[in-house]
Design an enzyme around this catalytic site. Sequence first.
Site, PDB file in Angstrom:
ATOM      1  CB  SER A 112      -0.880  -0.005   1.257  1.00 51.94           C
ATOM      2  OG  SER A 112      -1.451   1.261   1.470  1.00 51.94           O
ATOM      3  CE1 TYR A 135      -6.287   4.430  -2.010  1.00 52.54           C
ATOM      4  CE2 TYR A 135      -4.779   4.067  -0.189  1.00 52.54           C
ATOM      5  CZ  TYR A 135      -5.978   3.801  -0.817  1.00 52.54           C
ATOM      6  OH  TYR A 135      -6.859   2.915  -0.267  1.00 52.54           O
ATOM      7  CB  THR A 161      -6.967   1.753  -4.749  1.00 53.98           C
ATOM      8  OG1 THR A 161      -6.076   0.664  -4.513  1.00 53.98           O
ATOM      9  CG2 THR A 161      -8.227   1.544  -3.943  1.00 53.98           C
ATOM     10  CE  LYS A 259      -7.430  -3.675  -3.265  1.00 50.93           C
ATOM     11  NZ  LYS A 259      -7.955  -2.664  -2.363  1.00 50.93           N
ATOM     12  CG  HIS A 283     -11.108  -0.084   0.184  1.00 50.03           C
ATOM     13  ND1 HIS A 283     -10.443   0.615  -0.785  1.00 50.03           N
ATOM     14  CD2 HIS A 283     -10.336   0.023   1.292  1.00 50.03           C
ATOM     15  CE1 HIS A 283      -9.328   1.135  -0.283  1.00 50.03           C
ATOM     16  NE2 HIS A 283      -9.241   0.779   0.985  1.00 50.03           N
TER      17      HIS A 283
END
Length: 392
Positions: A112, A135, A161, A259, A283
């Site tokens: 992540s 992100y 994402t 995703k 999520h």
Amino acid sequence: MTAVNSSQVVNIEDLRRLAQQRLPRCVFDYLDGGAEAELTLAENCRAFREVTFRPRSAVAVGDCDLKARVLGHELSFPAMLAPVGYSRLMHPGGEVSAAQAAGEAGTGYILSTISGHKLENVKAASRGPVWYQLYLMGGREAAEGALDRARRAGFSALVITVDTPVAGLRERDSRNGMKELLGSSLLAKFPYFPDFLAHPGWLASFLLDGGMPKLENVVIPGKGPMELVDVSAALAQAAVTWEDLRWIRQLWSGPIVIKGLLIGDDARRAVDEGAAAVVVSNHGGRQLDSVSATLRALPEVVAAVGGRIEVLMDGGIRRGSDVVKAICLGARAVLIGRAYAYGLAAAGHAGVTRALQIFKSDVERTLRLLGCPSVKSLDSSYVETPRTWDAR
Ligand SMILES: Cc1cc2nc3c(=O)[nH]c(=O)nc-3n(C[C@H](O)[C@H](O)[C@H](O)COP(=O)(O)O)c2cc1C
């Protein structure tokens, strides 16, 4: 506390209980909880119960072949570790331990953006494939820096994402002091001290690890790594759109995985935009509450994609039989989130290893009981779905 390798730890729920014992309430609830009324969180798991198996009896299955091919990587079984933010809060080894355990088990790890260890160290810890989840926090320059580092470190795919235009309302986090734990005010943390002190194992390892980790992979030009406390605000300004994808594509020449899709139209759009794979995901029920369970959304996406790119899924997977059901309904492989994070929180590397062992032996036993020789032979003839699930 019970050791993760004891005979008392037979399933993921056992690891969850150990995680709950070791973590202060705010960290456990951050890991365990979902958005708003947690309807989707519960649905993700419940959907697996609605799908039943149709075994072939009296079939001699020799050695089962559990392998799956995902974006050109051969995985020892069809499950990878999903990106889980703040892993270093759960255990000091955090992302490094999880990546290492995944590699040892012959599978992949997705790091992540919200990570406390440097991405180079995470990649170096694993002998399996490692992907980077992006992100757009900290602005474009921060993202460009991370992608450049990820490429040079050898990350083999980029996961974008797309279900977090803002952070979901995780009500447990508001009530239990997660915001205060992440914040810089000692005074605001004060009411939660008894909870921290009641979990001395976690507290000692957290303090020895230097306290609150920074976001080592979100480096703001001129300022350095972003502080954890800024994350919610940063996420609110980090929504990814299809237009951003074109810009990201120029920075990343490797495979891109989208995703956080739940409907066929979005999956077709991902194909058109050049994605190599999609992950059917809500999520883990942490964003928009009341969306359908991912297992239920999977057939629509599989039909929309029509074999042009790979389809992965996550959400609610707690047993190897869940993995098998998702493969039967068209997923190439699954991602597991909380299930390994419970292991990480309970015992670091050993806990993730235990979670993966549980899954692998579950998948193998399930295949044998189904009379199916390999993961690649699984299809919808091995399961029965409720009539109300008919694909659009
Ligand atoms: C504690 C926690 C943190 C997460 N952080 C991220 C993240 O940083 N980026 C992301 O794309 N997904 C994140 N997710 C979602 C997971 O990648 C995955 O989609 C989800 O956990 C799957 O559901 P499951 O937990 O029921 O397996 C997080 C999930 C959890 C439980």
